[in-house]
Design an enzyme around this catalytic site. Sequence first.
Site, short mmCIF file in Angstrom:
data_model
loop_
_atom_site.label_atom_id
_atom_site.label_comp_id
_atom_site.label_asym_id
_atom_site.label_seq_id
_atom_site.Cartn_x
_atom_site.Cartn_y
_atom_site.Cartn_z
N THR A 186 0.85 -1.20 0.00
CA THR A 186 0.00 0.00 0.00
C THR A 186 0.88 1.24 0.00
O THR A 186 2.07 1.15 -0.30
CB THR A 186 -0.99 -0.04 1.20
OG1 THR A 186 -1.91 1.04 1.09
CG2 THR A 186 -0.28 0.04 2.55
N ASN A 187 0.31 2.41 0.29
CA ASN A 187 1.12 3.64 0.34
C ASN A 187 0.64 4.51 1.51
O ASN A 187 -0.28 4.14 2.24
CB ASN A 187 1.06 4.39 -0.99
CG ASN A 187 -0.36 4.74 -1.37
OD1 ASN A 187 -1.03 5.47 -0.65
ND2 ASN A 187 -0.84 4.20 -2.48
N ARG A 188 1.24 5.68 1.66
CA ARG A 188 1.02 6.49 2.86
C ARG A 188 -0.19 7.42 2.76
O ARG A 188 -0.42 8.24 3.65
CB ARG A 188 2.27 7.32 3.16
CG ARG A 188 3.41 6.45 3.69
CD ARG A 188 4.72 7.22 3.71
NE ARG A 188 4.58 8.52 4.32
CZ ARG A 188 5.33 9.58 4.03
NH1 ARG A 188 6.27 9.48 3.11
NH2 ARG A 188 5.14 10.72 4.63
N SER A 189 -0.98 7.31 1.70
CA SER A 189 -2.15 8.19 1.58
C SER A 189 -3.10 7.96 2.77
O SER A 189 -3.36 6.82 3.15
CB SER A 189 -2.89 7.88 0.27
OG SER A 189 -4.15 8.49 0.29
N ALA A 248 -4.92 7.49 -4.19
CA ALA A 248 -3.55 7.10 -4.59
C ALA A 248 -3.55 5.59 -4.78
O ALA A 248 -3.13 4.84 -3.89
CB ALA A 248 -2.57 7.52 -3.50
#
Length: 397
Positions: free
Chosen positions: A209-212, A276
Amino acid sequence: MILAGRRVVLGVSGGIACYKSCTIARRLTEAGAAVDVILTHSAAEFVRGPTFEALTGRPVLQSLWEPGRALDHIHLARDAELVAVAPATANLLARAAQGLADDFLTTVLLARTGPVLIAPAMNDRMFAHDATQRNLDMLRHRGWQVVGPAIGDLAEGPSELPGRMVEPEEIVVHIERALRGPTSRLRGKKIVISAGPTREPLDPVRVLTNRSTGRMGYALAEAAFARGADVLLVSGPTSLRPPAGITVIPVSSTEDLCNIIAQHIPSADALIMAAAPSDFRIDQPAGGKRPRINGSLTLTLEPTVDVLGATLSRRPAKIVCVGFALETGGDVTRAREKLRAKRLDLIVLNDAMEPGAGFEVDTNRVTLVTATDAVPLPLMSKRAVAEQILDRIEPLT
Ligand code: CTP
């Protein structure tokens, strides 16, 4: 200032929820509104007048009999753009429904012909009582807008029935919608907004995943709702509370997100892709938890679908499309390439390396990029960025 110069009467009746009315008064004042607070006798037992005076910078109205105020109830009923009552107790609803005018607030309500919004709050059994329900029906029939009550803990303990006042921030958004919606071009328009990250499973317990955090997309959803739009928020996993009045469809993977967007885009007037989405996924997620191994683990990633690209053919001709370009370095040329490739009307460029911008903060510093111009904006709250984006797209819808 979002509500600069707008005139709001905030009526406060005497339930314990009236301590939260202080937040409503403050938020409206911060947004630029002139807020005239009217306290009933019982409300003033809970929260005293000077508290509201300090929060709004305006005199608080409590008695019809104060010298020099003989006609204030008539002037306020006539001049306010909105009369909001929060909390509206069972007693206040009963008096208003019957047309009693025995104090400042009910006198204003009886003299009022313009919009009224009420946020009931009371014990759950008092709310369910036939008398209260009939009173509310009468007030709805009169054209008053009723916000809540919500289900949740009451002062006397937990409850699974409606009674608790809707949270002050949500009431503020409803007040804003009542004030701004009637003159906005976005009123009644269907706006699909995506927010947050997506998750691609490595195995049943691990994800890519990502930091959004979803804050930018949620701020956009709230701002669009406040302009009267019919908002659908398609949200990846976040810890944010669903914004007031907005339908939220939760999604997990980029493919899920794409399917939901594809389903709703044909009937939309605008699409704002603030999500994102993960650009990669594991080619073969494991069916069970991958055990620890000695040595390194090599995973093969494959690209996920480009949601904006894949849904191009389903976009109605007149839809307004906005994307975000998260770059490390703030490259306008690259953002404009994305604008062209994804056939967008506007792309919001933000630099992941800029302090106070991008993920995990409440602020953002963006450049609004179209085919012909690039407008850098100063550092501001994500809600203020949302307003700027909507200002740009509103004339296009
Ligand atoms: N986007 C999308 N589908 C994806 C990835 C991104 O629709 N699989 C959308 C984003 O929501 C955003 C826009 O495309 O509105 C640009 O996203 P960004 O991550 O900046 O660009 P990418 O197209 O992913 O390209 P790159 O990662 O190479 O910069």
